[in-house]
Structure formats: C-alpha cells, structure tokens
Design a protein around this motif. Structure first.
Motif: not given
Length: 353
Positions: A137, A141, A145, A235, A237, A323-324
């Motif tokens: 992350l 990012e 979010y 989205s 995490l 990843e996101v």
C-alpha cells in the motif's frame, strides 16, 4: 507534577485503557494532548498494537508501506494477459453475461473487469508465476481511499493527520453492505437485454430484528432460472478478511404443496436444497463456499438451532487482498422449490490476522 509535564510513556500507557471516544474527548482537554493525539505517529502505532495485536501491528505499521508493488506479470495482468482474457470474454456476448451465474456476479453486462480478475486468479492457481505476492500500500493510495469515503478531507488537511491514525480508523471501521442495497441475479434474460430483470432486488421484507428493519428473502422460483443477490465492496485495503453473512432461515408454506408434489415424483429432491457463495478480490484471491457445505444438512441443523425467529452469522470463508481492490461477491439458493428460504440481512468483512 503538572499534566503538561506528564511523560509521554505514561500517557501512552494510560491510553491503553481508554475507548476511542474517550481518546477523542481527551484530545480536547489541552493543547499538549491534542498535538499528541492528532499528529503523533507513535501514539497511533501504540493503539494499533494494543487494540489489534502484534500480527496486525506488524502488517499495517512495519510491512505494508515498505513492500514493493507486485508486478503485473506475477498477477497475470500484463497487456498480453489482459488481451487474452478479453478475447475469451467476448465469446459471452449479449444475454450470456446475464444467463451465466458467474458472469452475472462479475457484472459482465457492464464491463470485463470482473471477468479479467477471475481469469487472473484461475491462472495464478493453475500456474503461479511467483510464490512471493505481498501486501502493498502506498500513502497516496491510503489518501485516495479517504478522499473517496470522507467528503471533509482534501489534499491539504489530510497532511495534518497521522497516517497511522488513518490506518487505525480503517481497522475499526465497519465494512458492511446491506442486503436491501444489493442487486438481483435473475438469469431469465433475453437477446439485447430487452427482457433483463437484473435490477435492484425488489423482494424486501420487514423484520424488526434485522439491522435497519428490512431484509431480502431468497428462494428459487418454479422456472429453471436461478435467483440470488450480488454486490461489490469498493477500494478495500490489503489484508486478510473473514466474510460474514447475517442470515435467517425460513420454511415458506406458500410453496409447501408444490414442494411435496415434486418430492412425490422424485424422493431424492427432498434433500436437494443448496446455497452457493463466491467472492473475489481483483488484486487478491477468491473465496468459495458451495453446496457441499451449504446443503440440506446445513439448512436443517441451523433451522433446528435457530428456528425462523433468530438471525445468525454464517462465515462464508476468508479472502486475501494484496493491493487495493474491489471485492465482487454473489449468493444464491437453488433446488429448494420455493419452500426452504434464506433471509439476508447484510454481508460484512472482518479484518483478521
């Protein structure tokens, strides 16, 4: 000793025993506490460790921002890979993206993103290009979010907030979608979607014991087509998440006669009911809970335990996000002939170690 001279380590120790509301109120009592609580990274790192344990502390404090991004090659997301998957997807044009359950769950009617994510995961399982996929992350990012989920934050004021405070709030935040806000899966579509019924689910019921007083009743109708619901978390995490569905079981006497007629013709149909759940993260793995688990025995044992009065949490499985990601999911019941029903309240993601 003045409170202004209170050593920081003593302050951190005291905060171990405070709730989040207490900590927020404490930050309003004096300037020193406000600075420590609002801007001190170490303070929020201590809270993460105290409230979530050493494994999640290591993941979200020591590891996640340090790991490099996974390559598109490892994820089967190179341009060559995506072109192959896109070509495969184009075989399912028109009504097929609604009439095939998985493509419906992956929103194939709208675009090929979900299908490409699914094919990437299938390839990773069949022929993994690496065993070293890591959770990663970036600070950008994380900020993005919060820009998308909090209208009060912008590029200027977010810089005044500790990044570990943002992480802490993400960890305690409820990640939940209500059944009444999900969408129907109705596979009785026609060419060019002229008879497409894949719209927001309309079969809502009132129940004072569900979260907002309304829920969704799921059962398969008398036709060959299967019904269900689908949705998407936006989205999410990186992390490992337990997937929980809050449900209730019921036996619908409106269809009892029809059910008995079918069973009299074929006694094997008495135990044919099954549910199916599937979810995938577009930069992670997938989760499946099928009719081998959610079968007649599962239904009857939980009906005996909870009756048709009490809601319970059903764990569907666990999903890993590197990843996101967006997380697609779908849930259905079939072969119940309208008699055995599932009432759906909400689906929730719980962060685990």
């Amino acid at each position: 000793m003045s409170i202004d001279n209170l050593p920081h380590d003593v302050f951190y120790e005291l905060c171990k025993y405070l709730s989040l509301i207490d900590i927020i109120n404490l930050s309003k009592t004096c300037k020193q506490f406000h600075i420590l609580i609002e801007k001190d990274n170490y303070f929020w790192m201590i809270l993460i460790q105290n409230h979530f344990g050493s494994k999640l502390y290591h993941r979200y404090v020591n590891e996640i921002f340090q790991n490099k991004k996974n390559s598109d090659y490892d994820f089967y997301r190179t341009e060559e890979d995506k072109q192959k998957f896109e070509k495969s997807f184009r075989r399912y044009e028109g009504l097929h993206v609604c009439n095939i359950w998985l493509l419906n769950v992956l929103n194939g009617k709208d675009n090929s993103d979900g299908y490409i994510a699914h094919k990437s995961i299938v390839k990773q399982k069949e022929r993994p290009r690496t065993n070293r996929l890591k959770m990663s992350l970036t600070i950008e990012e994380l900020f993005e979010y919060y820009f998308n989920t909090n209208k009060y934050l912008n590029k200027e004021n977010i810089l005044e907030i500790s990044i570990y405070k943002l992480i802490y709030f993400y960890l305690i935040q409820s990640k939940r979608l209500l059944g009444v806000d999900l969408f129907a899966i109705n596979q009785s579509c026609t060419p060019n979607h002229r008879g497409c019924f894949n719209i927001q689910y309309w079969k809502h019921e009132y129940d004072i014991n569900c979260l907002i007083g309304r829920c969704v009743r799921l059962y398969s109708v008398r036709t060959l087509y299967l019904g269900g619901i689908k949705g998407k978390f936006i989205s999410i995490l990186p992390g490992i998440y337990e997937i929980i569905c809050r449900i209730k079981l019921d036996k619908n006497n409106e269809y009892l006669t029809y059910y008995n007629e079918r069973c009299n013709k074929n006694h094997e149909l008495e135990k044919c009911v099954e549910c199916y759940f599937y979810a995938l993260a577009d930069h992670g793995l997938d989760c499946e809970c099928d009719g081998k688990k959610l079968n007649f025995d599962w239904f009857e044992s939980n009906y005996l335990l909870h009756g048709n009065q009490y809601w319970f949490n059903q764990t569907m499985g666990y999903i890993k996000v590197f990843e996101v990601s967006n997380i697609y999911f779908g849930f259905r019941i079939r072969s119940d002939y309208g008699y055995r029903n599932v009432l759906f309240d909400y689906i929730q993601l719980n962060i685990i170690e």
